[in-house]
Design a protein around this motif. Sequence first.
Motif, short mmCIF file in Angstrom:
data_model
loop_
_atom_site.label_atom_id
_atom_site.label_comp_id
_atom_site.label_asym_id
_atom_site.label_seq_id
_atom_site.Cartn_x
_atom_site.Cartn_y
_atom_site.Cartn_z
N ALA A 24 24.72 -11.37 -39.38
CA ALA A 24 24.20 -10.43 -40.15
C ALA A 24 25.00 -9.06 -39.56
CB ALA A 24 22.81 -10.21 -40.13
N GLY A 25 25.24 -8.11 -40.59
CA GLY A 25 25.86 -7.04 -40.54
C GLY A 25 25.47 -6.25 -41.60
N CYS A 26 26.19 -4.92 -41.71
CA CYS A 26 26.21 -3.87 -42.48
C CYS A 26 27.61 -3.29 -42.93
CB CYS A 26 25.21 -2.70 -41.96
SG CYS A 26 23.51 -3.12 -41.83
N VAL A 27 27.68 -2.72 -44.34
CA VAL A 27 28.76 -2.33 -44.49
C VAL A 27 28.15 -0.68 -44.34
CG1 VAL A 27 30.52 -1.46 -46.14
CG2 VAL A 27 29.80 -4.05 -46.04
N VAL A 40 33.57 4.70 -45.26
CA VAL A 40 32.98 3.55 -44.82
C VAL A 40 33.39 3.31 -43.16
CG1 VAL A 40 33.15 1.10 -44.93
CG2 VAL A 40 33.29 2.34 -46.97
N ALA A 41 32.67 3.08 -42.30
CA ALA A 41 32.72 2.98 -41.15
C ALA A 41 33.21 1.43 -40.73
CB ALA A 41 31.50 3.01 -40.11
N LEU A 42 34.47 1.30 -39.95
CA LEU A 42 34.84 0.30 -39.38
C LEU A 42 34.92 0.38 -37.99
CD1 LEU A 42 37.94 -0.44 -41.91
CD2 LEU A 42 35.77 -1.11 -42.22
N VAL A 43 34.73 -0.99 -37.45
CA VAL A 43 34.82 -1.08 -35.95
C VAL A 43 36.12 -1.89 -35.55
CG1 VAL A 43 32.51 -0.65 -35.55
CG2 VAL A 43 33.13 -3.09 -35.91
N PRO A 54 30.42 -3.71 -38.83
CA PRO A 54 29.67 -4.04 -37.70
C PRO A 54 28.88 -5.24 -38.21
CG PRO A 54 29.37 -1.74 -38.37
CD PRO A 54 30.39 -2.34 -39.36
N LYS A 55 28.81 -6.38 -37.08
CA LYS A 55 28.16 -7.60 -37.45
C LYS A 55 28.07 -8.21 -36.15
CE LYS A 55 32.32 -10.38 -38.61
NZ LYS A 55 33.13 -9.22 -38.37
N GLY A 56 27.21 -9.14 -36.04
CA GLY A 56 27.05 -10.01 -34.92
C GLY A 56 26.01 -11.12 -35.01
N LYS A 57 26.15 -12.29 -34.31
CA LYS A 57 25.04 -13.15 -34.19
C LYS A 57 23.69 -12.81 -34.19
CE LYS A 57 28.47 -16.10 -31.73
NZ LYS A 57 28.85 -16.79 -30.46
N ALA A 68 20.72 -7.26 -38.49
CA ALA A 68 22.13 -6.49 -39.12
C ALA A 68 21.99 -5.05 -38.50
CB ALA A 68 22.05 -6.72 -40.68
N VAL A 69 20.73 -4.55 -38.72
CA VAL A 69 20.53 -3.14 -38.07
C VAL A 69 20.76 -2.84 -36.61
CG1 VAL A 69 18.40 -1.44 -37.94
CG2 VAL A 69 18.76 -2.52 -40.05
N ARG A 70 20.04 -4.06 -35.82
CA ARG A 70 20.29 -4.17 -34.56
C ARG A 70 21.89 -4.11 -34.08
NH1 ARG A 70 22.00 -7.98 -31.64
NH2 ARG A 70 21.18 -9.65 -32.90
N GLU A 71 22.78 -4.83 -34.94
CA GLU A 71 24.05 -4.70 -34.51
C GLU A 71 24.68 -3.56 -34.99
OE1 GLU A 71 26.22 -7.15 -33.31
OE2 GLU A 71 24.66 -8.43 -32.85
N VAL A 72 24.16 -2.87 -36.01
CA VAL A 72 24.96 -1.39 -36.28
C VAL A 72 24.70 -0.50 -35.15
CG1 VAL A 72 24.59 0.48 -37.78
CG2 VAL A 72 24.70 -1.70 -38.77
#
Length: 153
Positions: A24-27, A40-43, A54-57, A68-72
């Motif tokens: 999960a992730g967020c734009v 927009v933030a890009l990593v 920003p996203k992750g398992k 998603a919020v944790r990954e951000v």
Amino acid sequence: MMRRNDRGPAGGGAGPPTAPVLAAGCVLWRRAPDGGRLEVALVHRPRYDDWSHPKGKLKRGEDALCGAVREVAEETGMACAPGAPLPTLRYVAKGRPKEVRYWAAEAVHDEPFVPNREVDRLVWLPPSAARLRLTYEHDRGLIDALLDTVSRA
């Protein structure tokens, strides 16, 4: 009836399809301080040398929105206010199916970025520049979905 030499569980074949990796992730977005235009933030992930959202398992049993919020927070150091769900992306990564759920999320506090082991750079870009910077084509449509969502708010 399945014969012994047919592919399948009884014949020792491939068996059931592999379950997708859940992520999960967020734009992540904000209004720029110099005039209020949307950015927009890009990593950048050095391990893959790519630019993405920003996203992750997900952790075992973790709710997708919480993940998603944790990954951000982990990748950018920022808190965010999640908003509307965005399209879920499905693709193959490292030979396995992957399913990534996304949300639009406004940055709550624009904290200075501190590089970490997963992400070494963060950039804030206007949507058109962000589309060009993204490494993967499947990530570009999320910017259009974000703009549709923010314009309706």
